[in-house]
Enzyme design. Structure first.
Site, short mmCIF file in Angstrom:
data_model
loop_
_atom_site.label_atom_id
_atom_site.label_comp_id
_atom_site.label_asym_id
_atom_site.label_seq_id
_atom_site.Cartn_x
_atom_site.Cartn_y
_atom_site.Cartn_z
N ARG A 122 8.94 8.26 15.60
CA ARG A 122 8.75 9.23 14.51
C ARG A 122 9.75 10.38 14.53
NH1 ARG A 122 5.19 7.91 10.32
NH2 ARG A 122 3.76 6.40 11.14
N GLN A 152 2.01 -1.86 1.25
CA GLN A 152 2.36 -3.29 1.33
C GLN A 152 1.63 -4.10 0.26
OE1 GLN A 152 2.94 -5.32 5.11
NE2 GLN A 152 1.41 -6.78 4.46
N LYS A 153 0.33 -3.87 0.15
CA LYS A 153 -0.44 -4.69 -0.81
C LYS A 153 0.03 -4.44 -2.26
CE LYS A 153 -4.60 -2.12 -2.09
NZ LYS A 153 -4.25 -1.63 -3.41
N CYS A 163 -2.23 0.53 1.34
CA CYS A 163 -1.77 0.34 -0.04
C CYS A 163 -0.31 -0.07 -0.24
CB CYS A 163 -2.06 1.60 -0.83
SG CYS A 163 -3.84 1.82 -1.01
N LEU A 180 7.89 5.01 -3.59
CA LEU A 180 7.72 5.78 -2.35
C LEU A 180 8.05 4.92 -1.13
CD1 LEU A 180 4.40 7.67 -3.19
CD2 LEU A 180 6.64 8.73 -2.82
N GLY A 216 -18.02 2.46 -5.06
CA GLY A 216 -17.03 2.43 -3.96
C GLY A 216 -16.95 3.80 -3.31
N GLY A 250 -12.98 6.97 -3.41
CA GLY A 250 -14.22 7.39 -4.06
C GLY A 250 -14.81 8.63 -3.41
N PHE A 298 -3.59 9.18 -6.91
CA PHE A 298 -2.31 9.33 -6.19
C PHE A 298 -2.46 10.08 -4.87
CE2 PHE A 298 -1.15 8.81 -10.68
CZ PHE A 298 -0.22 7.78 -10.58
P1 NAD Z 1 -12.22 1.49 0.80
O1 NAD Z 1 -12.24 0.15 1.39
O2 NAD Z 1 -12.13 2.70 1.68
O3 NAD Z 1 -13.51 1.69 -0.13
C1 NAD Z 1 -13.93 0.75 -1.05
C2 NAD Z 1 -15.46 0.68 -1.03
O4 NAD Z 1 -15.90 -0.14 -2.10
C3 NAD Z 1 -16.03 0.06 0.24
O5 NAD Z 1 -16.91 0.99 0.85
C4 NAD Z 1 -16.79 -1.18 -0.25
O6 NAD Z 1 -18.00 -1.42 0.46
C5 NAD Z 1 -17.09 -0.81 -1.68
N1 NAD Z 1 -17.33 -1.95 -2.57
C6 NAD Z 1 -16.57 -3.06 -2.74
N2 NAD Z 1 -17.09 -3.84 -3.70
C7 NAD Z 1 -18.21 -3.23 -4.15
C8 NAD Z 1 -19.17 -3.55 -5.14
N3 NAD Z 1 -19.05 -4.66 -5.88
N4 NAD Z 1 -20.21 -2.70 -5.32
C9 NAD Z 1 -20.32 -1.58 -4.58
N5 NAD Z 1 -19.43 -1.22 -3.65
C10 NAD Z 1 -18.39 -2.03 -3.43
O7 NAD Z 1 -11.00 1.50 -0.24
P2 NAD Z 1 -10.08 2.75 -0.67
O8 NAD Z 1 -9.07 3.00 0.36
O9 NAD Z 1 -10.97 3.84 -1.12
O10 NAD Z 1 -9.31 2.14 -1.92
C11 NAD Z 1 -9.98 1.89 -3.13
C12 NAD Z 1 -8.94 1.62 -4.21
O11 NAD Z 1 -8.16 2.81 -4.42
C13 NAD Z 1 -7.92 0.53 -3.89
O12 NAD Z 1 -7.61 -0.15 -5.07
C14 NAD Z 1 -6.72 1.29 -3.39
O13 NAD Z 1 -5.52 0.59 -3.63
C15 NAD Z 1 -6.76 2.54 -4.23
N6 NAD Z 1 -6.16 3.72 -3.62
C16 NAD Z 1 -6.36 4.01 -2.31
C17 NAD Z 1 -5.83 5.17 -1.75
C18 NAD Z 1 -6.04 5.53 -0.32
O14 NAD Z 1 -5.44 6.51 0.12
N7 NAD Z 1 -6.85 4.82 0.45
C19 NAD Z 1 -5.11 6.06 -2.57
C20 NAD Z 1 -4.93 5.73 -3.91
C21 NAD Z 1 -5.47 4.57 -4.44
C1 UGA Z 2 0.33 6.59 -0.24
C2 UGA Z 2 0.95 7.46 -1.35
O1 UGA Z 2 1.67 8.54 -0.76
C3 UGA Z 2 -0.13 8.02 -2.28
O2 UGA Z 2 0.46 8.72 -3.35
C4 UGA Z 2 -0.97 6.86 -2.82
O3 UGA Z 2 -2.02 7.36 -3.63
C5 UGA Z 2 -1.54 6.06 -1.67
O4 UGA Z 2 -0.46 5.58 -0.83
C6 UGA Z 2 -2.28 4.83 -2.11
O5 UGA Z 2 -2.13 4.36 -3.21
O6 UGA Z 2 -3.01 4.35 -1.25
P1 UGA Z 2 -0.88 7.07 2.06
O7 UGA Z 2 -0.61 5.63 2.30
O8 UGA Z 2 -2.26 7.57 2.27
O9 UGA Z 2 -0.49 7.45 0.56
O10 UGA Z 2 0.06 7.97 2.98
P2 UGA Z 2 1.63 8.30 2.93
O11 UGA Z 2 1.78 9.71 3.30
O12 UGA Z 2 2.25 7.85 1.69
O13 UGA Z 2 2.19 7.45 4.14
C7 UGA Z 2 2.26 6.03 4.09
C8 UGA Z 2 3.00 5.52 5.30
O14 UGA Z 2 4.39 5.82 5.20
C9 UGA Z 2 2.53 6.15 6.61
O15 UGA Z 2 2.53 5.16 7.62
C10 UGA Z 2 3.58 7.19 6.88
O16 UGA Z 2 3.68 7.52 8.23
C11 UGA Z 2 4.83 6.50 6.37
N1 UGA Z 2 5.93 7.41 6.02
C12 UGA Z 2 5.75 8.33 5.05
C13 UGA Z 2 7.14 7.28 6.65
O17 UGA Z 2 7.33 6.42 7.53
N2 UGA Z 2 8.17 8.12 6.29
C14 UGA Z 2 8.03 9.06 5.33
O18 UGA Z 2 9.01 9.79 5.05
C15 UGA Z 2 6.79 9.18 4.70
#
Ligand code: NAD
Ligand code: UGA
Length: 441
Positions: A428, A277-278, A275, A226, A9, A14, A161
């Site tokens: 905002r 909402q999901k 993230c 959060l 990923g 990643g 995180f």
């Molecule tokens: P993303 O969609 O940006 O990346 C995921 C990647 O995995 C994609 O490029 C996809 O093609 C690849 N993939 C899917 N299935 C695969 C497989 N079987 N083999 C190889 N590649 C495969 O996702 P993301 O935002 O990086 O989030 C990944 C995970 O981390 C989620 O569970 C998310 O909840 C969590 N997370 C995300 C954030 C964030 O800020 N985006 C922060 C913390 C945690």
């Molecule tokens: C959030 C968490 O902050 C991370 O710790 C976590 O790892 C990540 O989700 C995840 O699991 O994906 P992220 O969604 O990237 O990170 O960004 P945030 O800064 O948390 O903002 C999320 C949303 O809330 C944005 O739309 C932001 O504008 C909004 N927000 C944030 C507000 O409306 N008010 C605030 O005070 C803070």
């Protein structure tokens, strides 16, 4: 000694996470694999067109790429030669089957487990980096041991995180690194291998070890808490508008209480991102699964208030246009879900734009980091038909030209000083002379 790491990923988690580990652990060879060949090609391509935009990321990639950080689609050979395999694939909300609309879809994680089982010829540490429902490690273990009986797999939960837009800084200076492992001899050895990696730059007291289930659930709970703060402040923003109180003054007053703290109390047009909402819907689903209906309802409200906030902001715009929508144009400043990211997943802009377009309002959209094709794809995913009523602009000035109202959707610095004669609606609280600001009387 860990010599090779594979991360499945190459996305928003990643990519930055492995780049930072590669930078901090030059003796470890790290390969990011992805099933999407275009993404891998983009990671290997020009630094200004990497698939993930994060301040500071391209500089790190420039330093470590092809030294100890590699990108590949050859999942088989990279799994086979690595000792640790991080799973950082997406875990979106299910769209069909049991739990559709609520539960996390684990099909990508399960398919990784099958690949890992299939291609492993020696013992592996499998690290859950994706955000997963509590007890997923059990399911992964089941798949691994069913598909491959010759190899020992140790499953560790190590949720991420980082927040987008500040990912590199968050990774350099994590508040904590959480590692959940089994209380067995091999479990402890695996946890220690991860501790060794992180402690090359994270102070040891910030590395927290727990059991697997606490670690999995702590990630969902952190995001829920959060998001809950944002929905709490957003719910109060509606009350402020009715009573003459000012949500920004309120946030300051509330946040000065040390027990509450000042962070994450910014009223907005609603949180977005892939993230929050999901993960909350997943928590709601899990609570219901365990028969905890009151718990489920409590968390569900966080998402409901978030939807309410987007509808509320849109209604304010429609009211200001005095129900004559056909010849009206609104400028949308900001398409991503926050500043400093090219990620627009679940952005409030998409939903507000959908509602406006459906009323016949024309839109001009600007976001310095989001491409036109992405804007159109986001709307088409929500089945919005009249996208010909929307223009994606290249500059702010072009966006502000000949519009009836400006909606500020993200907190980018460049929107703070815009010059316009028309109404400015600020989602905002960044524009000092706005005609309407969320939460202000
Ligand atoms: P993303 O969609 O940006 O990346 C995921 C990647 O995995 C994609 O490029 C996809 O093609 C690849 N993939 C899917 N299935 C695969 C497989 N079987 N083999 C190889 N590649 C495969 O996702 P993301 O935002 O990086 O989030 C990944 C995970 O981390 C989620 O569970 C998310 O909840 C969590 N997370 C995300 C954030 C964030 O800020 N985006 C922060 C913390 C945690
Ligand atoms: C959030 C968490 O902050 C991370 O710790 C976590 O790892 C990540 O989700 C995840 O699991 O994906 P992220 O969604 O990237 O990170 O960004 P945030 O800064 O948390 O903002 C999320 C949303 O809330 C944005 O739309 C932001 O504008 C909004 N927000 C944030 C507000 O409306 N008010 C605030 O005070 C803070």
């Amino acid at each position: 000694m860990i010599k090779e790491i594979c991360c499945i990923g190459a996305g928003y988690v990643g990519g930055p996470t492995m780049a930072v580990i590669a930078l901090k652990c030059p003796e470890i060879k790290i390969t990011l694999v992805d099933k999407n060949p275009e993404k891998i090609k983009a990671w290997q391509g020009p630094l200004d067109r990497l698939p993930v935009y994060e301040p500071g990321l391209s500089e790190i990639v420039n330093e470590v790429r092809n030294k100890n950080l590699f990108f590949s689609t050859d999942i088989e050979s990279v799994i086979s030669s690595s000792q640790i395999i991080f799973v950082a694939v997406n875990t979106p909300t299910k769209t069909e089957g049991e739990g559709a609309g609520m539960a996390a879809d684990l099909k990508y994680v399960e398919s990784c487990a099958i690949d890992i089982a299939k291609f492993s010829k020696s013992d592996k540490i499998v690290v859950e980096k994706s955000t997963l429902p509590v007890r997923t490690a059990e399911k992964i273990k089941e798949i691994l041991s069913k598909e491959n009986k010759k190899v020992n797999f140790e499953i560790i939960s190590n949720p991420e995180f980082l927040a987008e837009g500040t990912a590199i800084n968050d990774l350099f200076k994590s508040d904590r690194v959480l590692i959940g492992g089994e209380d067995t001899k091999s479990g402890k050895i695996a946890v220690n291998e991860l501790i060794k990696i992180y402690s090359t730059w994270i102070p040891r007291e910030k590395i927290l070890t727990t059991n697997v289930w606490s670690s999995e659930l702590a990630k969902l709970a952190s995001n829920a808490m959060l998001a809950q703060r944002i929905s709490s402040i957003n719910s109060l923003s509606a009350l402020c508008e009715k009573t003459g109180a000012d949500i920004f003054e309120l946030s300051k007053a509330i946040g000065m209480d040390k027990r509450i703290g000042p962070h994450f109390l910014n009223a907005s047009v609603g949180f977005g991102g892939s993230c929050f909402q999901k993960d909350i819907l997943n928590l709601v689903y899990l609570s219901k699964y365990y028969g905890l209906y009151e718990v489920a309802e409590y968390w569900h409200q966080v998402v409901k208030i978030n939807d309410y906030q987007k509808v509320r902001f849109t209604k304010k715009i429609l009211d200001a246009l005095k129900n004559e929508f056909k010849n009206k144009t609104v400028a949308i400043l900001g398409w991503a879900f926050k500043k400093n990211t090219n990620d627009s997943r679940e952005s409030a802009s998409i939903y507000v734009s959908k509602m406006l377009l459906e009323k016949g309002v024309k839109l001009k959209v600007f976001d310095p980091l989001v491409e036109k094709s992405k804007v159109l794809a986001d709307l088409s995913n929500l089945k919005v038909k009249n996208t010909e009523d929307l223009i994606v602009c290249k500059t702010i000035n072009q966006t502000l030209d000949q519009v009836d109202l400006v909606a500020i959707m993200t907190e980018s610095e460049e929107y703070k000083n815009i010059k316009t004669e028309v109404l400015v609606f600020d989602g905002r609280g960044i524009y000092s002379s706005a005609d309407y600001t969320i939460g202000k009387p």
